[in-house]
Motif scaffolding. Structure first.
Motif, PDB file in Angstrom:
ATOM      1  N   SER A 110       0.781  -1.250  -0.066  1.00  0.00           N
ATOM      2  CA  SER A 110       0.126   0.055   0.124  1.00  0.00           C
ATOM      3  C   SER A 110       0.771   1.243  -0.028  1.00  0.00           C
ATOM      4  O   SER A 110       0.332   2.225   0.236  1.00  0.00           O
ATOM      5  CB  SER A 110      -0.805  -0.164   1.200  1.00  0.00           C
TER       6      SER A 110
ATOM      7  N   ALA B 236       5.039   7.280 -11.240  1.00  0.00           N
ATOM      8  CA  ALA B 236       3.702   7.870 -11.388  1.00  0.00           C
ATOM      9  C   ALA B 236       3.530   8.927 -12.374  1.00  0.00           C
ATOM     10  O   ALA B 236       2.632   8.951 -13.171  1.00  0.00           O
ATOM     11  CB  ALA B 236       3.366   8.626 -10.055  1.00  0.00           C
TER      12      ALA B 236
ATOM     13  N   GLU C  26      -8.664   8.956 -16.899  1.00  0.00           N
ATOM     14  CA  GLU C  26      -9.222   7.940 -16.195  1.00  0.00           C
ATOM     15  C   GLU C  26      -9.668   6.695 -16.964  1.00  0.00           C
ATOM     16  O   GLU C  26     -10.169   5.756 -16.402  1.00  0.00           O
ATOM     17  CB  GLU C  26     -10.656   8.438 -15.415  1.00  0.00           C
TER      18      GLU C  26
ATOM     19  N   PRO D 138      -5.122   0.084 -17.529  1.00  0.00           N
ATOM     20  CA  PRO D 138      -4.047  -0.503 -16.167  1.00  0.00           C
ATOM     21  C   PRO D 138      -3.151  -1.466 -16.686  1.00  0.00           C
ATOM     22  O   PRO D 138      -3.491  -2.076 -17.922  1.00  0.00           O
ATOM     23  CB  PRO D 138      -5.004  -1.245 -15.251  1.00  0.00           C
TER      24      PRO D 138
ATOM     25  N   GLU E 168       2.860   7.570 -16.144  1.00  0.00           N
ATOM     26  CA  GLU E 168       1.614   6.871 -16.506  1.00  0.00           C
ATOM     27  C   GLU E 168       0.665   7.882 -16.761  1.00  0.00           C
ATOM     28  O   GLU E 168       0.619   8.916 -16.314  1.00  0.00           O
ATOM     29  CB  GLU E 168       1.137   5.922 -15.401  1.00  0.00           C
TER      30      GLU E 168
ATOM     31  N   ARG F  16     -11.247   2.068  -7.712  1.00  0.00           N
ATOM     32  CA  ARG F  16     -10.058   2.529  -9.000  1.00  0.00           C
ATOM     33  C   ARG F  16      -8.721   1.685  -8.636  1.00  0.00           C
ATOM     34  O   ARG F  16      -8.618   0.935  -7.683  1.00  0.00           O
ATOM     35  CB  ARG F  16      -9.396   4.040  -8.510  1.00  0.00           C
TER      36      ARG F  16
ATOM     37  N   GLN G 228      -9.227   2.514 -15.691  1.00  0.00           N
ATOM     38  CA  GLN G 228      -8.767   2.552 -14.032  1.00  0.00           C
ATOM     39  C   GLN G 228      -9.929   2.349 -13.107  1.00  0.00           C
ATOM     40  O   GLN G 228      -9.839   2.028 -11.876  1.00  0.00           O
ATOM     41  CB  GLN G 228      -8.066   3.770 -13.802  1.00  0.00           C
TER      42      GLN G 228
ATOM     43  N   ASN H  18      -8.469   0.152  -4.811  1.00  0.00           N
ATOM     44  CA  ASN H  18      -8.678   1.149  -4.305  1.00  0.00           C
ATOM     45  C   ASN H  18     -10.212   1.296  -3.919  1.00  0.00           C
ATOM     46  O   ASN H  18     -10.588   2.251  -4.952  1.00  0.00           O
ATOM     47  CB  ASN H  18      -7.948   2.561  -4.495  1.00  0.00           C
TER      48      ASN H  18
ATOM     49  N   THR I 160      -4.904   1.194  -8.697  1.00  0.00           N
ATOM     50  CA  THR I 160      -4.095   2.222  -8.426  1.00  0.00           C
ATOM     51  C   THR I 160      -2.501   1.217  -8.647  1.00  0.00           C
ATOM     52  O   THR I 160      -2.519   0.060  -8.464  1.00  0.00           O
ATOM     53  CB  THR I 160      -3.977   2.863  -7.163  1.00  0.00           C
ATOM     54  N   PRO I 161      -1.289   1.985  -8.574  1.00  0.00           N
ATOM     55  CA  PRO I 161      -0.268   1.199  -8.397  1.00  0.00           C
ATOM     56  C   PRO I 161       0.057   0.494  -6.855  1.00  0.00           C
ATOM     57  O   PRO I 161       0.824  -0.492  -6.846  1.00  0.00           O
ATOM     58  CB  PRO I 161       0.857   2.299  -8.520  1.00  0.00           C
TER      59      PRO I 161
ATOM     60  N   PRO J  39       2.841   4.584  -1.392  1.00  0.00           N
ATOM     61  CA  PRO J  39       2.647   5.349  -2.581  1.00  0.00           C
ATOM     62  C   PRO J  39       3.548   5.001  -3.823  1.00  0.00           C
ATOM     63  O   PRO J  39       4.661   4.715  -3.365  1.00  0.00           O
ATOM     64  CB  PRO J  39       2.717   6.597  -2.092  1.00  0.00           C
ATOM     65  N   LYS J  40       3.216   5.317  -4.889  1.00  0.00           N
ATOM     66  CA  LYS J  40       4.128   4.998  -5.951  1.00  0.00           C
ATOM     67  C   LYS J  40       5.160   6.163  -6.042  1.00  0.00           C
ATOM     68  O   LYS J  40       5.063   7.355  -5.888  1.00  0.00           O
ATOM     69  CB  LYS J  40       3.212   5.172  -7.229  1.00  0.00           C
TER      70      LYS J  40
END
Length: 354
Positions: A112, A120, A127, A131, A123, A193, A166, A200, A195-196, A114-115
């Motif tokens: 979990s 980030a 929206e 992915p 990418e 969503r 996403q 989420n 996410t990396p 952050p990227k």
């Protein structure tokens, strides 16, 4: 003689109040529109492969530099300066996943985080961007249901995993009794969503219908670092939190990317919010088990929570099939020792076109 009209009046009033509450819930937080996708092919069992968590970025072309004049050597007391490109291109986390690496992504418990900014920024921000290949295609799984609820019960269930760019939805639909008139039906839906850091969730809905009883619905609304519970209370949540439906997708993602290994005795921690309370869920990998399915015998890994939920919340065991993209082949959802349902894959999963 007056007792029957009074009882009927109470039943009518209770149902009217409940419908009013449902209408109020819909007005405050309307349910997301259900995504629709066409499932066009059967998923065939295949040798599992660890998928990369994200495609490797192509190296950027750099302008040719003119030779610089020699610089004096720094003294031992002076700090050594970093190269100009290091600050912008260096990856502060572990290397990109590879099939040969046993744990290519973050170590257990770090999924979990952050990227890194450099990754980030590479990418797409849209929206609707697709992915990476670590996410399964939209998939429909159908199960036969058996179990015990005040006696032996039978029925059917399905899991629908849908992703568009996403945006994802995960629906677990369970029906006890005949399909045309189920005695009990429950839908558990997660919307959010990709996410990396994994799944989420933004919203979770649990809708239960019991014949000759009131419909019940519980909703969780996620706000990043907090969640609004069905009783209206807002509580802080840890990073990487999941709901009752999204947890299964998160497990699949963790195994597909090699972030968590499937080996007996390994424990996977997942922060979980259920309608009654929060848990730090711990799934223990018990070992390998072969299950007989309509697709033939399948090798699976059995995961079981280290303790049961409380207060009416449900506990779920899961059997993961590496040859079917680490999807759940079997689920056992338990309220207590006497009340449970067991879902076994009833046909080959179907997937959308790539």
């Amino acid at each position: 003689m007056l007792l029957l009209p009074v009882l009927l009046a109470h039943l009518w009033l209770g149902e009217a109040v409940h419908r009013l509450r449902l209408s109020w819930d819909e007005a405050v937080a309307p349910m997301p529109k259900r995504l629709v996708v066409a499932y066009v092919r059967e998923l065939k069992a295949a040798v599992p492969a660890i998928r990369p968590a994200a495609p490797t970025a192509k190296p950027k072309s750099r302008p040719k530099l003119q030779p610089a004049a020699p610089q004096p050597m720094p003294s031992p007391e002076s700090p050594v300066p970093e190269p100009p490109e290091a600050a912008s291109d260096a990856e502060p986390t572990t290397p990109e996943p590879a099939a040969s690496a046993p744990e290519p992504g973050p170590q257990p418990g770090e999924g979990s985080e952050p990227k890194p900014p450099a990754l980030a920024a590479s990418e797409p921000a849209s929206e609707e961007a697709e992915p990476g290949p670590e996410w399964p295609l939209s998939t429909l799984l159908r199960y036969r249901l058996s179990g015990n609820y005040r006696g032996e019960v039978h029925g059917n269930a399905q899991v629908e995993w849908i992703r568009q760019g996403q945006h994802y939805q995960m629906h677990l639909d369970v029906a006890i009794g005949p399909s045309f008139a189920p005695l009990i039906s429950r839908r558990m839906s997660s919307d959010g969503r990709l996410t990396p850091a994994g799944v989420n969730p933004l919203r979770y809905d649990e809708d239960t219908r019991v014949m000759f009883a009131q419909r019940r619905r519980s909703t969780l609304l996620f706000h990043g670092d907090s969640v609004t519970m069905p009783n209206g209370n807002r509580e802080p949540v840890p990073a990487g939190v999941q709901d009752a439906s999204s947890q299964f997708v998160q497990l699949t993602w963790l195994f597909l990317t090699g972030r968590e290994p499937l080996k007996a005795g390994h424990v996977i921690d997942i922060p979980l919010v259920l309608p009654k309370r929060q848990y730090l869920w711990r799934y223990e990998v018990l070992g390998e088990e072969e299950l007989q399915t309509p697709m033939g015998p399948l090798a699976t890994w059995h995961l079981k929570p280290s303790k049961a939920a409380g207060g009416g919340d449900l506990t779920a065991e899961v059997w993961i099939a590496p040859s079917l993209q680490y999807l759940p082949v079997r689920l056992r959802i338990r309220q207590d020792e006497q009340t449970f349902i067991d879902l076994m894959l009833n046909s080959a999963p179907r997937q959308a076109a790539p």
